[in-house]
Every structure is written in structure tokens, then in C-alpha cells.
Design an enzyme around this catalytic site. Structure first.
Site, PDB file in Angstrom:
ATOM      1  N   ASP A  38     -14.881  13.211   0.647  1.00 58.45           N
ATOM      2  CA  ASP A  38     -15.520  11.943   0.995  1.00 58.45           C
ATOM      3  C   ASP A  38     -16.130  11.295  -0.243  1.00 58.45           C
ATOM      4  O   ASP A  38     -16.474  11.997  -1.199  1.00 58.45           O
ATOM      5  CB  ASP A  38     -16.691  12.165   1.961  1.00 58.45           C
ATOM      6  CG  ASP A  38     -16.275  12.870   3.217  1.00 58.45           C
ATOM      7  OD1 ASP A  38     -15.128  12.696   3.631  1.00 58.45           O
ATOM      8  OD2 ASP A  38     -17.120  13.604   3.757  1.00 58.45           O
TER       9      ASP A  38
HETATM   10  N1  URA Z   1     -15.984  18.058   4.853  1.00 61.19           N
HETATM   11  C1  URA Z   1     -16.667  16.913   4.789  1.00 61.19           C
HETATM   12  O1  URA Z   1     -17.439  16.594   5.690  1.00 61.19           O
HETATM   13  N2  URA Z   1     -16.487  16.138   3.707  1.00 61.19           N
HETATM   14  C2  URA Z   1     -15.661  16.439   2.690  1.00 61.19           C
HETATM   15  O2  URA Z   1     -15.540  15.673   1.749  1.00 61.19           O
HETATM   16  C3  URA Z   1     -14.958  17.644   2.778  1.00 61.19           C
HETATM   17  C4  URA Z   1     -15.145  18.443   3.874  1.00 61.19           C
END
Ligand code: URA
Length: 237
Positions: free
Chosen positions: A105
Site C-alpha cells: 500500500d
Molecule cells: N497488508 C496490508 O494491509 N498492506 C500491505 O501493503 C501489505 C499487506
């Protein structure tokens, strides 16, 4: 990233753009095993298998494997029409057409693998390989043992139960807890959603390893090339 097939062939040094169009018209080019004769078909060389006269198109391109410490605030993509910071901004000297393997993310930092090896990318992402991803999450509050046990057994997220996770409490502060969580699924925002579901939103999230391949001392924004021995570590249980 998808490109026109004739452009990919030309960039791979197979032929000029015009000659590449001829090869396509003559039925000499296959994508994922299927002959393509239509002009202008868009293909993703990172994930699709392209062959010309029965030979893989990228056989000449050197395969590169990079482990980047993605800082928060960067998109896990190689192009953004809105001009936001993207991970390729951190790799300006890499000539090969590399792509992130999966994503983190925007607000997550940590280990992000990039490669031009579509086969490896698919192996890392394929659920059957069960590549473990280790995250360190700083969460709000202090979850009790029941909640932690539920997370580790698996909880219902959007109608589907999560696979068992390995959960370790690293530190407990007054109003926050730092937890290591290992999962092998890769659902969108999975770690955040899991903690949110038990009432403890994630404040900070960092991926510290794929399998046994650890981020180690790599600083945010920095990267390193992976030798073959390190790639094996990704699949090591
Ligand atoms: N889980 C999440 O919530 N975000 C990420 O970037 C990777 C795994």
C-alpha cells in the site's frame, strides 16, 4: 505494464518495428502459447510469455532481481498518470523493464521485490507456493489473547476466512502494540483489514521479509541486487 506487441519485439532487439509487424502478420509470434496475428494487441511482458519463431523473446535480456525498501508515500507501480511518487523514481539507473512483484500500500513500507522475470513473479505470487510474507505492524490498543488467537486461526474477511497466520507480540506500549504477523496470502490491504476487524487499526506497517529473504539493514529508498542464492530464500519455509 502492457505495451503493443510489435513494440515489445522491437525493444527486445528481435526486429525493427515494421519487420516485427510482418512477423506478427505471418503468425510467427505467440503470446501465452497462442498465435497472435492481429496488430496492436497489448501484452504485458512481465507476466505473459512471448515467443517469436518458437523462442522466448526476452532470452537476450538480462534478468534482474532487486529488493527495494519502499518508503511510505510511494506507489508500487512503474507509471502514474497523476505524477505521484512511484517506486521507479527510486531506481533511475535500472535499464531493464522491471516491475514490482505484488504491491505494498501507499502507506506501507518495506521489502518490495522488482524483476523483469515474469516466471519468478508468478511463482512468488501464486497461492500454491505459499510464500510467507512477514510484517511488523504497530497497532492501536492492546489486543487480548482471544483476539490474537482468532487472528492466528483465521478470521472472516469479506465473506472469506483468512488462512492461519503466525502472530508474535514484539512489544506492548501503553496505547499501542507492535506485532509481527506472517501470512502467505496476498489479499488487498489484508494485514490492515485483519487488525481492523478485531478493533485494533494499524498505525504503521512494514514488510520485513519474503520467505527467508529479509530486508535486513536496507534503509528506506535503498535497494540491492539479489544473487540467485537470495532468490531461493524467498521460497524457503
Ligand atoms: N497488508 C496490508 O494491509 N498492506 C500491505 O501493503 C501489505 C499487506
Amino acid at each position: 505494464m502492457q505495451e503493443r506487441l510489435q513494440k515489445i519485439l522491437a525493444q527486445a532487439g528481435i526486429a525493427s518495428r515494421r519487420k516485427a509487424e510482418e512477423l506478427i502478420r505471418e503468425g510467427k509470434v505467440r503470446v501465452d502459447g497462442m498465435v497472435v496475428t492481429e496488430m496492436g494487441v497489448r501484452v504485458d511482458p512481465a507476466t505473459q510469455k512471448i515467443e517469436c519463431n518458437g523462442r522466448p523473446v526476452f532470452s537476450l535480456e538480462k534478468k534482474v532481481y532487486i529488493l527495494l525498501h519502499k518508503p511510505a508515500g510511494y506507489l508500487s507501480t512503474v507509471r502514474d498518470p497523476q505524477g505521484r511518487p512511484i517506486v521507479s523514481d527510486l531506481l533511475p539507473n535500472i535499464k531493464e523493464r522491471i516491475y514490482p512483484v505484488g504491491r505494498l500500500d501507499l502507506d506501507t513500507e518495506g521489502a518490495l521485490l522488482l524483476t523483469n522475470d515474469g516466471e519468478l513473479a508468478q511463482a512468488v505470487l501464486h497461492p500454491s507456493r505459499e510464500v510467507k510474507k512477514t510484517y511488523v505492524a504497530k497497532i492501536k490498543g492492546r489486543p487480548g489473547s482471544k483476539k490474537l488467537a482468532a487472528l492466528s486461526r483465521g478470521i472472516e474477511l469479506e465473506g472469506k476466512k483468512t488462512w492461519p497466520a503466525e502472530i508474535t507480540v514484539l512489544t506492548s506500549e501503553k496505547q499501542t502494540t507492535t506485532i509481527q504477523i506472517i501470512i502467505h496470502e496476498g489479499r488487498k490491504r489484508q494485514v490492515r483489514k485483519m487488525f481492523e476487524a478485531v478493533g485494533h487499526p494499524v498505525l504503521q506497517l512494514k514488510r520485513i521479509a519474503y520467505g527467508q529473504l529479509a530486508l535486513g539493514e536496507l534503509k528506506p529508498g535503498k535497494y540491492r541486487f539479489l544473487p540467485p542464492g537470495d532468490i531461493k530464500l524467498i521460497f524457503k519455509k
